[in-house]
Design a protein around this motif. Structure first.
Motif, mmCIF file in Angstrom:
data_model
loop_
_atom_site.group_PDB
_atom_site.id
_atom_site.type_symbol
_atom_site.label_atom_id
_atom_site.label_comp_id
_atom_site.label_asym_id
_atom_site.label_seq_id
_atom_site.Cartn_x
_atom_site.Cartn_y
_atom_site.Cartn_z
ATOM 1 N N GLU A 1 0.825 -1.210 0.000
ATOM 2 C CA GLU A 1 0.000 0.000 0.000
ATOM 3 C C GLU A 1 0.861 1.263 0.000
ATOM 4 O OE1 GLU A 1 -3.334 0.378 2.497
ATOM 5 O OE2 GLU A 1 -3.988 -1.705 2.303
ATOM 6 N N GLU B 1 0.856 4.001 -3.042
ATOM 7 C CA GLU B 1 0.550 5.410 -2.754
ATOM 8 C C GLU B 1 1.616 6.340 -3.327
ATOM 9 O OE1 GLU B 1 -2.044 8.070 -0.218
ATOM 10 O OE2 GLU B 1 -2.199 5.957 -0.689
ATOM 11 N N LEU C 1 0.578 8.556 -6.640
ATOM 12 C CA LEU C 1 0.418 9.982 -6.376
ATOM 13 C C LEU C 1 1.628 10.791 -6.856
ATOM 14 C CD1 LEU C 1 -1.357 10.158 -2.902
ATOM 15 C CD2 LEU C 1 -2.299 10.487 -5.180
ATOM 16 N N LEU D 1 0.650 14.516 -2.699
ATOM 17 C CA LEU D 1 1.679 13.894 -1.875
ATOM 18 C C LEU D 1 2.952 14.716 -2.024
ATOM 19 C CD1 LEU D 1 2.553 11.480 -0.074
ATOM 20 C CD2 LEU D 1 3.245 10.316 -2.178
ATOM 21 N N TYR E 1 1.559 14.819 3.223
ATOM 22 C CA TYR E 1 0.536 15.360 2.322
ATOM 23 C C TYR E 1 0.302 16.844 2.608
ATOM 24 C CZ TYR E 1 -0.788 10.392 2.041
ATOM 25 O OH TYR E 1 -0.783 9.031 1.880
ATOM 26 N N HIS F 1 -9.986 3.419 -7.906
ATOM 27 C CA HIS F 1 -9.583 3.794 -6.545
ATOM 28 C C HIS F 1 -9.798 2.646 -5.562
ATOM 29 C CE1 HIS F 1 -9.746 5.711 -2.582
ATOM 30 N NE2 HIS F 1 -8.982 6.665 -3.110
ATOM 31 N N ASN G 1 -12.263 9.269 3.027
ATOM 32 C CA ASN G 1 -11.179 9.477 2.072
ATOM 33 C C ASN G 1 -11.446 10.659 1.139
ATOM 34 O OD1 ASN G 1 -9.617 7.417 3.076
ATOM 35 N ND2 ASN G 1 -10.357 5.895 1.621
ATOM 36 N N SER H 1 -8.423 11.061 -1.406
ATOM 37 C CA SER H 1 -7.155 10.661 -0.797
ATOM 38 C C SER H 1 -7.109 9.146 -0.619
ATOM 39 C CB SER H 1 -6.986 11.345 0.570
ATOM 40 O OG SER H 1 -7.932 10.839 1.493
ATOM 41 N N ASP H 2 -5.983 8.684 -0.057
ATOM 42 C CA ASP H 2 -5.763 7.278 0.302
ATOM 43 C C ASP H 2 -5.854 6.354 -0.915
ATOM 44 O OD1 ASP H 2 -5.322 4.946 1.641
ATOM 45 O OD2 ASP H 2 -6.758 5.349 3.245
ATOM 46 N N PHE H 3 -4.739 6.243 -1.629
ATOM 47 C CA PHE H 3 -4.682 5.434 -2.847
ATOM 48 C C PHE H 3 -3.968 4.101 -2.641
ATOM 49 C CE2 PHE H 3 -5.958 9.428 -4.470
ATOM 50 C CZ PHE H 3 -6.528 9.215 -5.716
ATOM 51 N N GLY H 4 -3.871 3.659 -1.401
ATOM 52 C CA GLY H 4 -3.157 2.421 -1.108
ATOM 53 C C GLY H 4 -3.758 1.191 -1.751
#
Length: 450
Positions: A198, A202, A206, A217, A231, A281, A288, A300-303
């Motif tokens: 993850e 990310e 990003l 990021l 961030y 996503h 998020n 947000s949160d692209f893990g």
């Protein structure tokens, strides 16, 4: 190289050119009577014509004396030419030596500078090479490798009082850098394969994306088993906190909610339509979607994100958040961009109704917002009664019906019945005021039931 080539040409041809010029001009000075005539360029005259003209203009001078004088003059000029050519050759050789032996340190310093820039930029090196599987060609940004001690000081040694939120693999802290610039630092603890994956996803993704509705990021750090992501700071937190936290959505007017929905749709549309290959996503939810000081929304949160077509999506481990996961993905593992559209529909329902995506009815029984709201969303007589009390009776009912219709389409059980996020985007634009990025012109109106 151009300079070296020019020097070489001068070295080879320079003395010859000077010698030729000297021979042409090595005639004796003309008598004073000739100086009163206009001076013409000497290069077009031959030596024999010069001698003839000298005899014609200087009667009384003996030919033998003239020849003797000419020989003496030629010797002097030849000696001068040899000396000048030797000196010029020495100068050129010295210059050539300087360029060859002093160019190496310059090239080395340039290489060192480029190497330094690579370290400052997006350079995960062997770590990224080991786990890299996500490749896409969105707009490239710049992600800096940051110093751990700097981030430790910026977060007051990761003090609990500076925690902005808690995620699946760690906490997010508010931090202040040395130049008084505030950022958000996500701290990921542990070295499990899943957390490493993850983190890598990310940073990799990003680092390539720049869009007004996607979180920026700014940097990352790897320190032993601790991994940090830095961030831009979003002053108004997450949409989840605004809707379901202590304020219970009181800061979000109807128009602000529509603006947030439009912003999120724009960010999602960029991932689906403007990245190559498209990005899914896979974990879109209200927590998020972050809000800055002006309530501009950013995803947000692209893990958990994946690129469509980069791998067999049927073999991907089921991930996501209960209440937002599309039924076909939950039951059959079928993952497409329509899975994100479903999650967006749930967020839209949260904005309309002010309810959580899943609510407990009993200790062992839960009900999703989709199951509860669906029968009432399509009934115009019931819909106004289930709207979030904070915004009830504050909007044009026609707009309410339109937004509800969009939400219903997004959460259809059959993915083929759901619209593309582009269609959702263009259906929301006319419902958002111009000052918020839409095309709606605000006029005084009284909500009606017609």
């Amino acid at each position: 190289m151009k300079i070296l080539l020019l020097v070489f040409v001068l070295l080879v041809h320079g003395p010859i050119w000077i010698l030729q010029f000297s021979i042409v001009d090595s005639r004796p000075d003309p008598p004073l009577s000739s100086l009163s005539a206009p001076v013409s360029p000497p290069v077009a005259l031959s030596i024999s014509s010069i001698s003839a003209s000298m005899t014609a203009f200087s009667p009384g001078i003996q030919v033998g004396s003239e020849k003797h004088h000419e020989k003496e003059s030629n010797k002097k000029y030849l000696t001068a030419v040899i000396v000048a050519s030797t000196a010029l050759g020495a100068i050129i050789l010295s210059l050539l030596y300087f360029l060859i032996y002093h160019r190496k340190p310059l090239l080395k310093s340039q290489e060192d500078a480029n190497s330094s820039d690579a370290v400052k930029g997006h350079a995960l090196g062997p770590f990224m090479g080991k786990y890299s599987s996500l490749k896409t060609s969105c707009k490239k940004g710049s992600v800096s490798l940051m110093d751990y001690e700097l981030l430790e000081r910026a977060t007051n040694n990761f003090q609990e009082t500076d925690i902005l939120g808690v995620g699946g693999f760690g906490c997010v802290y508010k931090a202040r850098l040395d130049d008084n610039f505030h950022v958000a630092v996500k701290r990921l603890n542990g070295g499990s394969q899943e957390s490493i994956k993850e983190f890598e996803t990310e940073v990799d993704l990003l680092g390539k994306i720049q869009h007004p509705n996607i979180i920026s990021l700014l940097g990352y750090c790897i320190h032993e088993d601790t991994k940090l992501l830095v961030y831009e700071l979003m002053q108004n937190g997450s949409l989840e906190t605004q809707l379901h936290g202590p304020s219970r959505g009181s800061a979000l007017t109807w128009h602000l909610r529509m603006k947030i929905a439009l912003d999120a749709a724009r960010g999602l549309e960029y991932l689906h339509e403007h990245c190559n290959p498209p990005v899914i996503h896979r974990d879109l939810k209200s927590s998020n979607i972050l809000l800055d000081s002006d309530f501009n929304a950013k995803i947000s949160d692209f893990g958990l994100a994946i690129t469509d077509g980069s791998q067999n999506k049927n073999n991907i481990k089921l991930s996501g958040t209960l209440g937002y996961v599309a039924p076909e993905y939950l039951l059959d593992g079928q993952l497409t961009d329509k899975s994100d559209v479903y999650a967006f529909g749930v967020v839209l329902l949260e904005l309309l109704l002010g309810r959580k995506p899943v609510e407990k009815l009993a200790p062992a029984q839960c009900q999703s917002i989709v199951t509860w709201a669906m029968p009432q969303l399509t009934d115009r007589s019931k819909l106004p009664n289930i709207v979030d009390p904070v915004i009830k009776n504050t909007m044009d009912l026609k707009h309410l019906y339109q937004v509800a219709a969009v939400a219903v389409l997004c959460v259809q059980p059959e993915p083929s019945y759901r619209p593309l996020i582009t269609d959702v985007l263009y259906s929301l634009i006319p419902l958002v005021p111009m000052e918020f990025g839409g095309t709606l012109r605000i006029t005084q109106h009284v909500p009606s039931d017609h």
